[in-house]
Design an enzyme around this catalytic site. Sequence first.
Site, PDB file in Angstrom:
ATOM      1  N   GLU A  71       0.839  -1.196   0.000  1.00  0.00           N
ATOM      2  CA  GLU A  71       0.000   0.000   0.000  1.00  0.00           C
ATOM      3  C   GLU A  71       0.873   1.244   0.000  1.00  0.00           C
ATOM      4  O   GLU A  71       1.831   1.349   0.768  1.00  0.00           O
ATOM      5  CB  GLU A  71      -0.926  -0.008   1.215  1.00  0.00           C
ATOM      6  CG  GLU A  71      -1.899   1.141   1.257  1.00  0.00           C
ATOM      7  CD  GLU A  71      -2.867   1.038   2.433  1.00  0.00           C
ATOM      8  OE1 GLU A  71      -3.414   2.083   2.824  1.00  0.00           O
ATOM      9  OE2 GLU A  71      -3.066  -0.072   2.961  1.00  0.00           O
ATOM     10  N   GLU A  75      -2.236  11.008   2.163  1.00  0.00           N
ATOM     11  CA  GLU A  75      -3.371  11.349   3.019  1.00  0.00           C
ATOM     12  C   GLU A  75      -3.166  12.748   3.588  1.00  0.00           C
ATOM     13  O   GLU A  75      -2.133  13.030   4.195  1.00  0.00           O
ATOM     14  CB  GLU A  75      -3.496  10.366   4.182  1.00  0.00           C
ATOM     15  CG  GLU A  75      -3.912   8.994   3.777  1.00  0.00           C
ATOM     16  CD  GLU A  75      -4.310   8.159   4.991  1.00  0.00           C
ATOM     17  OE1 GLU A  75      -5.494   7.887   5.147  1.00  0.00           O
ATOM     18  OE2 GLU A  75      -3.418   7.789   5.761  1.00  0.00           O
TER      19      GLU A  75
END
Length: 332
Positions: A71, A75
């Site tokens: 991943e 963010e």
Amino acid sequence: MKKIVSTCIALLFLTTIFAQKPFDGAEVYSKNKVLYGKFEMRMKMIKGGGMLSTFYTIEHFPDGSDPHWSEIDIEVLGKNNAQIMSTNLFINDSNGNLLHTEKQIVKDFSLADDFHVYAIEWTPTYIAWFIDGNEVRRKTGSFVTHMNVPQAYRFNAWISNSIPWVGAIDKTAMPAKQSVDWLEYSSYNVATEKFTKEWRDDFNNFDTSRWSKAQWTFGGNQVDFVPQNVTIENGNLVLAITDPNAVLNVSEEIIPDSFTARYFSNSKEIQIMGTESGNYKTKLYDITGKVLFSKEFNSKNFTIPCSTIKTGLYIVAISNNGKLFRKKIVIN
């Protein structure tokens, strides 16, 4: 899906079982996967405590059919004026333990006040993050070499239950919206070490051949992802965080007896009748906070056309000189 506190990591699994959460959020996910490449996108992020607006790539199936986890995250934390971008990598070791590395990029301006261009370069030897063309982080080593399988790519807007990380939830900031102007993908040639542009999505419409809308949640997340919180507005992909109970808490009349508002199904319109003439800014909202109708009227009696509006619960808001009238309206 970037869960920073170690106590939350055990909860980091997706589920297609729709669990009831206190808020609604949004996620779109790709129908295909890629191995390496450059993702570049122009986005305006969310401002508000507890909330995150993101882009990430992922390969993971929580049902055990695929033990591999890779991943790569962008963010933006909505707290503190949305000035923090968290860059994360998640992998799993040979024992299945989830490993994580994070670097927070703190800007001297809000990432929610305007659009900025974000990018991830993913190659076999390095992963790098960029804001407005400036490299802000580069990672090499075992985390990067682990990421040797194709990954899907996603946008989402969500709320973490980790207050130390994201801050307390600011309900007054809802509905909160992440806007994506465009996304561009370039493939990576391992032999030549060059990127080649493959496609660009300007989000003039929702391309169902490329994207799907999520309807699930995951542990540590305070929102249910619901399809209606994903929209296309003015050439932008919009992902909203909303409070599904907010409409139910709206007062029937903030200014008592100033107006009446009724929906008439035969004429498909909302009839507004006031007690005195004036200049009234009038809006009709759906339950996600999206404005469906906006107009200023110069009389005390007027109508809102509803022939193109679907059945459901809506709210009429009429303002004048700092005073506000609001009423829930059911269109059927």
